[in-house]
Design a protein around this motif. Structure first.
Motif, PDB file in Angstrom:
ATOM      1  N   GLY A 195       0.703  -1.165  -0.043  1.00 40.29           N
ATOM      2  CA  GLY A 195       0.090  -0.047   0.122  1.00 40.29           C
ATOM      3  C   GLY A 195       0.794   1.284   0.055  1.00 40.29           C
ATOM      4  O   GLY A 195       2.033   1.379  -0.352  1.00 40.29           O
ATOM      5  N   GLN A 196      -0.020   2.357   0.217  1.00 41.84           N
ATOM      6  CA  GLN A 196       0.789   3.659   0.202  1.00 41.84           C
ATOM      7  C   GLN A 196       1.308   3.995   1.585  1.00 41.84           C
ATOM      8  O   GLN A 196       0.413   3.942   2.815  1.00 41.84           O
ATOM      9  N   TYR A 197       2.691   4.461   1.747  1.00 43.17           N
ATOM     10  CA  TYR A 197       2.996   4.967   3.128  1.00 43.17           C
ATOM     11  C   TYR A 197       3.609   6.321   2.912  1.00 43.17           C
ATOM     12  O   TYR A 197       3.870   6.741   1.749  1.00 43.17           O
ATOM     13  N   VAL A 198       3.352   7.143   3.947  1.00 44.01           N
ATOM     14  CA  VAL A 198       3.632   8.536   3.593  1.00 44.01           C
ATOM     15  C   VAL A 198       4.342   9.069   4.981  1.00 44.01           C
ATOM     16  O   VAL A 198       4.492   8.734   6.109  1.00 44.01           O
ATOM     17  N   CYS A 199       5.631   9.573   4.317  1.00 45.95           N
ATOM     18  CA  CYS A 199       6.598  10.287   5.227  1.00 45.95           C
ATOM     19  C   CYS A 199       6.178  11.825   5.398  1.00 45.95           C
ATOM     20  O   CYS A 199       6.241  12.595   4.624  1.00 45.95           O
ATOM     21  N   THR A 200       6.129  12.135   6.655  1.00 44.65           N
ATOM     22  CA  THR A 200       5.821  13.416   6.901  1.00 44.65           C
ATOM     23  C   THR A 200       6.824  14.230   7.941  1.00 44.65           C
ATOM     24  O   THR A 200       7.317  13.555   8.759  1.00 44.65           O
ATOM     25  N   ALA A 201       7.296  15.422   7.454  1.00 44.04           N
ATOM     26  CA  ALA A 201       8.224  16.229   8.339  1.00 44.04           C
ATOM     27  C   ALA A 201       7.718  17.297   9.019  1.00 44.04           C
ATOM     28  O   ALA A 201       7.039  18.228   8.201  1.00 44.04           O
ATOM     29  N   THR A 202       7.611  17.302  10.078  1.00 49.18           N
ATOM     30  CA  THR A 202       7.134  18.236  11.027  1.00 49.18           C
ATOM     31  C   THR A 202       8.264  19.377  11.377  1.00 49.18           C
ATOM     32  O   THR A 202       9.216  18.926  12.208  1.00 49.18           O
ATOM     33  N   HIS A 203       8.024  20.738  11.073  1.00 52.41           N
ATOM     34  CA  HIS A 203       9.318  21.505  11.282  1.00 52.41           C
ATOM     35  C   HIS A 203       8.768  22.772  12.060  1.00 52.41           C
ATOM     36  O   HIS A 203       7.752  23.172  11.483  1.00 52.41           O
ATOM     37  N   LEU A 204       9.224  22.987  13.424  1.00 53.36           N
ATOM     38  CA  LEU A 204       8.670  24.092  14.052  1.00 53.36           C
ATOM     39  C   LEU A 204       7.064  24.127  14.298  1.00 53.36           C
ATOM     40  O   LEU A 204       6.558  24.999  14.176  1.00 53.36           O
ATOM     41  N   ASN A 205       6.825  23.043  14.549  1.00 50.58           N
ATOM     42  CA  ASN A 205       5.150  22.663  14.985  1.00 50.58           C
ATOM     43  C   ASN A 205       4.611  22.767  13.771  1.00 50.58           C
ATOM     44  O   ASN A 205       3.174  22.685  13.814  1.00 50.58           O
TER      45      ASN A 205
END
Length: 462
Positions: A195-205
């Protein structure tokens, strides 16, 4: 080397006790990549004369001077008290990620070749594109290993999530950006991990960057066969074989002991045989070829069939006893019904089986029927036939005639023997009364050699 130089041609008197140990005051506000910012440098001390020269220089990460495009400088003079002034230089530019961790130097030059400077490190908040490395394809049972990285300052928080049909599921794993990499590991993967996987980058909230990646798991399941394996003669045989797999498997239908391909397809294949006959019964094989793996599934097709009442089925009437034979073939084995037995209580039925052939024999007395019906049936259908009645001479009438004949022959033979004995005895007595001639006496003498009457044998004289 890039130098930002501007010179205010003013004279500034500076006393020795002012102390060139003082350095310029450099103020760097929080910098964000792409947002215009202004740096200020204020000369130390208060000048009552000409203004000093203030210059800016920039040194990159590799200790080489670099040039900042799109910069502007502004020199400001502020009157503090009567006769004294404060001199400031402002540098305005658009910071970039490349400016992070570089050095900026403000240099102040007074008359008499007196200089002082201040160097500070520039920190720029930035976040770049998310990068995902690692194989997106993995074989079932192996380990899925993906790395998500993003260059940023301060470090970003990286999270992995799997996309469901409607929304994101719970995070598979969460990693901080200590080493600018987030590793996703799934051991002993199954087809459900595709399936599809998502990589998320959270920067300074703030969620700044997201990137999707499609994971495919290479797998194959055991072939599945659907459809009825029991069909009636003349119907259509339809069987479908499918194998869940990625990539799709090649499905092939064959029959046991035959190399002929009956049908094939990708992912699934349907075997269709119209108007089936008994020859179509047997074992069929579904083969799924998937990369270097081959799986098979077998199914046995049984044909339900029955023949018409066969030739040779007949009834025989002997005296008051009726015997009927009825023969049929089929699968499953046919069963027989004799309607004439519904009106009788005394009868016998004998059934014999040879392979797929069944023979039913019924015997009944005083039937009173002119026609006999035989009914054979199985799961396929029902067949009927009216049997011909043949009349046979009863064994009870023929028996006495066969018994008298031997006695007649024996009587005639006995009479002939008695008559022969009487004739021989009569002829014997007649011959004893006649005087025998010479030959006769010799013959008789020979026959009576042991009697006294014939002790001397002399020739007969005339």
């Amino acid at each position: 080397m890039f130098l930002l130089l501007w010179t205010a041609v003013l004279l500034c008197e500076i006393s020795a006790d002012t102390g060139l140990s003082q350095k310029p005051t450099v103020v760097i506000p929080p910098l964000t990549a792409g947002q215009q910012s202004t740096l200020t440098c204020t000369a130390p001390g208060l000048c009552s004369g000409s203004a000093p020269d203030i210059t800016w220089s920039w040194r990159g990460k590799r200790n080489n001077d670099s040039y900042i495009t799109g910069n502007t400088t502004e020199f400001k003079t502020e009157n503090v008290t009567a006769g004294t002034q404060r001199h400031t230089s402002a540098l305005t530019f658009n910071p970039l990620a490349e400016h992070h961790s570089t050095s900026v130097t403000c240099k102040v030059s007074f008359r008499g070749d007196i200089t002082t400077e201040e160097t500070q490190t520039v920190n720029v908040s930035y976040v770049k594109e998310v990068q995902i490395t690692g194989s997106r394809k993995v074989t079932e049972g192996e380990t899925l290993s993906l790395n998500c990285s993003v260059e940023s300052f301060p470090p970003s928080l990286i999270t992995w999530a799997k996309m469901s049909e409607s929304d994101l599921q719970e995070d598979t794993d969460t990693f901080t950006q200590d080493q600018r990499t987030g590793a996703l590991s799934i051991y002993n993967v199954t087809a459900e991990d595709s399936g599809q996987y998502v990589c998320t980058a959270t920067h300074l909230n703030k969620t700044h960057k997201m990137r999707n990646v499609t994971v495919t798991v290479i797998y194959i399941r055991k072939p599945q066969i659907s459809g009825s394996t029991a069909v009636n003669e003349g119907d259509v045989l339809s069987l479908t074989c499918s194998a869940e797999s990625f990539p799709p498997s090649v499905i092939t239908w064959t029959k046991l002991s035959s190399n002929t391909t009956l049908n094939n397809g990708t992912g699934s294949a349907t075997l269709v045989i119209p108007n089936v006959t008994a020859e179509h019964s047997g074992q069929y094989i579904c083969t799924a070829n998937h990369l270097n793996t081959t799986l098979t599934e077998r199914v046995t097709v049984t044909l339900t069939w029955i023949t018409e009442i066969q030739t040779g089925s007949v009834c025989e009437l002997q005296s008051d006893v009726l015997t009927c034979w009825c023969v049929s073939e089929g699968f499953p084995l046919p069963t027989f019904k004799w309607p004439l037995l519904e009106d009788h209580t005394q009868y016998s039925v004998v059934t014999s089986v040879s392979k797929q052939t069944v023979n039913s024999t019924v015997t009944v007395r005083n039937h009173g029927n002119t026609a006999v019906e035989c009914v054979a049936s199985n799961e396929n259908r029902e067949v009927k036939a009216n049997l011909t009645i043949q009349t046979k001479l009863p064994e009870a009438d023929a028996g006495p005639q066969r018994g008298v004949l031997p006695w007649i022959v024996a009587g005639v033979s006995l009479t002939v023997n008695v008559l022969c004995i009487i004739c021989i005895w009569s002829l014997w007595n007649t011959r004893k009364k006649v005087k025998p001639n010479q030959e006769d006496r010799v013959y008789m003498s020979i026959q009576k050699a042991e009697t006294s009457e014939y002790e001397v044998i002399t020739p007969y004289q005339t």
